[in-house]
Design a protein around this motif. Structure first.
Motif, PDB file in Angstrom:
ATOM      1  N   GLU A  77       0.831  -1.216   0.000  1.00 44.36           N
ATOM      2  CA  GLU A  77       0.000   0.000   0.000  1.00 44.36           C
ATOM      3  C   GLU A  77       0.859   1.256   0.000  1.00 44.36           C
ATOM      4  N   ARG A  78       1.994   1.157   0.665  1.00 47.55           N
ATOM      5  CA  ARG A  78       2.913   2.295   0.678  1.00 47.55           C
ATOM      6  C   ARG A  78       3.347   2.626  -0.756  1.00 47.55           C
ATOM      7  N   LEU A  79       3.664   1.585  -1.510  1.00 45.31           N
ATOM      8  CA  LEU A  79       4.117   1.809  -2.878  1.00 45.31           C
ATOM      9  C   LEU A  79       2.984   2.334  -3.754  1.00 45.31           C
ATOM     10  N   VAL A  80       1.785   1.820  -3.487  1.00 44.77           N
ATOM     11  CA  VAL A  80       0.616   2.321  -4.204  1.00 44.77           C
ATOM     12  C   VAL A  80       0.467   3.820  -3.952  1.00 44.77           C
ATOM     13  N   SER A  81       0.645   4.200  -2.690  1.00 44.20           N
ATOM     14  CA  SER A  81       0.452   5.609  -2.327  1.00 44.20           C
ATOM     15  C   SER A  81       1.529   6.494  -2.956  1.00 44.20           C
ATOM     16  N   LEU A  82       2.629   5.876  -3.366  1.00 43.15           N
ATOM     17  CA  LEU A  82       3.691   6.647  -4.026  1.00 43.15           C
ATOM     18  C   LEU A  82       3.438   6.762  -5.527  1.00 43.15           C
ATOM     19  N   GLY A  83       2.328   6.179  -5.946  1.00 41.74           N
ATOM     20  CA  GLY A  83       1.935   6.358  -7.335  1.00 41.74           C
ATOM     21  C   GLY A  83       2.353   5.254  -8.291  1.00 41.74           C
ATOM     22  N   HIS A  84       2.959   4.191  -7.794  1.00 35.55           N
ATOM     23  CA  HIS A  84       3.412   3.131  -8.692  1.00 35.55           C
ATOM     24  C   HIS A  84       2.246   2.326  -9.245  1.00 35.55           C
ATOM     25  N   GLU A  85       2.389   1.935 -10.516  1.00 35.14           N
ATOM     26  CA  GLU A  85       1.337   1.142 -11.148  1.00 35.14           C
ATOM     27  C   GLU A  85       1.850  -0.148 -11.775  1.00 35.14           C
ATOM     28  N   ARG A  86       3.160  -0.202 -12.016  1.00 28.90           N
ATOM     29  CA  ARG A  86       3.723  -1.430 -12.610  1.00 28.90           C
ATOM     30  C   ARG A  86       4.621  -2.098 -11.582  1.00 28.90           C
TER      31      ARG A  86
END
Lengths: 366, 366
Positions: free
Chosen positions: A184-193
């Motif tokens: 979720e942390r990475l999601v919140s940083l905007g990553h999609e791939r």
DNA sequence: CTGAAAGCGCTTACAG
DNA sequence: CTGAAAGCGCTTACAG
């Protein structure tokens, strides 16, 4: 001066009975000299020891004593195959440190039970043949024959990072929730791939991409839970987990992490974030990225799991999940020791784990 | 359908004899089913297993079997007190990895024998009570009661980093020569004022300066040898060893190394070079120097010993003595296993060690 | 292929 | 404070 020393020092191995005969007392008296000093006079006790010394008797045989007392004073530890890998795994070393501290505090020994190297017909036999009072089963596959054999003996046991079983207490963290938090942390940083580098899903030595079917049937609970956590986070963000490549490594080393990352970074749609199920693998991912001239975290974000000691000092420092492995071992060891003593010892709560954000993860940049 | 299952599942614990009674065969037949499959028909064997399963019998009791066979299939490892410290010591972890690889390759278990925590009247009892076929005695004091108790049992044994004993093979490096080489290197760089940070000379927990008398009576062979090597090199260069302060730390950790270095750096005639008997201590020395604003190696040269993994990646990288700890464990384990099998296994040569010069040492500058 | 018997080396109630 | 006896649970020659 001493009574016929020639015949006294015989070929046959010195035993308690032999010492008793030599001294003209009953075996019980010799036994008491060692095990119940208050049951005989100090003078007699000293004579017993003197005779023992003369005959080369080093005290009651541990095996015979264990059989009679039906107690070995030893705790067995089961770890995946081969056992010696435990010493390469920083998390396992910390865990064993904790277990050892708990067992030695109560005077018990720790037996590292060997796996069934090769020989399939002996699968599990080592656990069946271990002279122990109880088992700590650490991080094994659900269907590991070694664990099966141990559990079949009905001795007190504790499962760590393992699937739960009726009547066997469990010690561990909530791996799924922790994995979800990293993702979720990475999601919140905007990553999609995304890409995932995982340690073994099953003990078959498979290396390479693991599809969803294989993921679901993973026999290592820890691996399965962490992948489920990642999947939950990404699905929750509207991403398709099926399209996330999961590269499986047969074990958790920097070198294998490097290999896995290379495979993922070769893809046309290169991931911008790689989740690794261990710090060792994550460190390998970082190495692979650097080797290609990719900057971490500018070109690639990398997150690990476990927060073992190199994680904080790596360059860049690794974003990971912290858990206290030594404490986990201590808790597991104490729980088992308490149960062996017949004390009241309830299954503990899940241990805490927390996301530690360092510099290996960053905002997604075009 | 099955014969009176009610009475079959009795309270008393299932034993081999119990299974035999239930099936109406002799205990020997049941024993053979487990230990000598070729001694009975597959059909009968299956019936034995079926009955065993029904009674909850998990196979022959390991302790009783060991008593009868007078063989445990377990190797005991003795390490200084407390045992759990072994897992904090990178060199010990590598060593145990090697021993474990050797023992598990032959299907043997590894028993970590606990020290006699506190209780002085039980000193050494754990080693006397360990159900093992042989011992690996690793890095203990010459007079350690645990080692004494183990050796008194006259079981096959291997001593590692220990004083030699008649009839007990030794595995290790030439610590004195290796220490001499490090110290000579510093001499060649022009240093004249030295300090030493050492791990324990004896197991009494002493911390602070150790005079020459204490150095000579050190009960840890490894410590004694390394100090002798330093002394030989400095004396050989015309320096007075008596004037070199030796700070003794009770164990080998970064924190204690820091403390030791602080004491040495406080002196009026600050040393320009510090020799540490382990890398952990040396890393602590470097930290202490940095904290005072001293540059390593410009203001202070620091050398360690063992070349454990953080040594190469530290800043600055540590000059040290390299030895292969895992190989040492493997060799010790194999030697013991071979002797337990009654094979010819001569004491090996001393293992190689070599000076590794990195950037923590430099030329003496005014 | 199977059995009856001995014994591995101790400790522990039970008596005295 | 001491003894005689039973037995912990198995395996192994020795026979058949």
């Amino acid at each position: 001066v001493k009574g016929n020393p020639e015949s006294a020092i015989e070929k046959r191995r010195a035993t308690l009975t032999r010492v008793a005969e030599e001294l003209g007392v009953s075996p019980m008296t010799v036994s008491n000299a060692y095990s119940r000093p208050d049951q005989l006079s100090p003078a007699l006790r000293e004579r017993v020891f003197e005779t023992a010394r003369r005959l080369g008797y080093a005290g009651p045989d541990p095996v015979a004593r264990s059989l009679r007392r039906s107690r070995t004073n030893v705790v067995g530890v089961l770890y995946s195959n081969p056992l010696s890998y435990a010493f390469d795994d920083a998390a396992a070393v910390l865990f064993l440190r904790g277990v050892t501290a708990a067992t030695e505090a109560s005077g018990m020994g720790l037996l590292l039970v060997p796996g069934s190297m090769g020989a399939p017909e002996r699968r599990g036999s080592a656990a069946g043949e271990a002279a122990v009072d109880g088992f700590v089963v650490y991080s094994m596959a659900d269907d590991d024959p070694l664990a099966e054999a141990a559990l079949r003996r009905q001795l007190p046991a504790v499962m760590v990072d393992q699937p739960r079983r009726d009547g066997v207490p469990f010690v561990g963290i909530d791996d799924e929730a922790a994995a979800r938090a990293v993702a979720e942390r990475l999601v919140s940083l905007g990553h999609e791939r995304y890409g995932v580098v995982s340690f073994a899903l099953a003990a078959d030595g498979h290396a390479g991409i693991a599809d969803v079917v294989r993921q679901r049937s993973a026999t290592y609970r820890v691996t399965r839970s962490r992948l489920e956590g990642y999947a939950a986070a990404l699905s929750g963000a509207g991403l398709s987990w099926e399209e996330v490549p999961v590269y499986e490594c047969p074990s958790s080393t920097v070198a294998l992490g490097r290999t896995g990352a290379q495979a993922l970074l070769d893809s046309d749609l290169r991931p911008t974030a790689i989740l690794a199920t261990s710090d060792q693998l994550a460190l390998g991912v970082i190495e692979a990225a650097k080797k290609r001239g990719l900057s971490v975290p500018d070109d690639l974000s990398v997150a690990g799991f476990d927060d073992v000691s190199p994680a904080a000092t790596a360059t860049p420092a690794l974003t990971t999940v912290h858990q206290d492995h030594a404490e986990k071992g201590l808790l597991a060891g104490r729980l088992l020791v308490a149960r062996l003593r017949g004390e009241e010892a309830p299954e503990p709560d899940l241990l805490p784990a927390r996301l530690v954000v360092r510099s290996s993860t960053g905002r997604y940049r075009f």
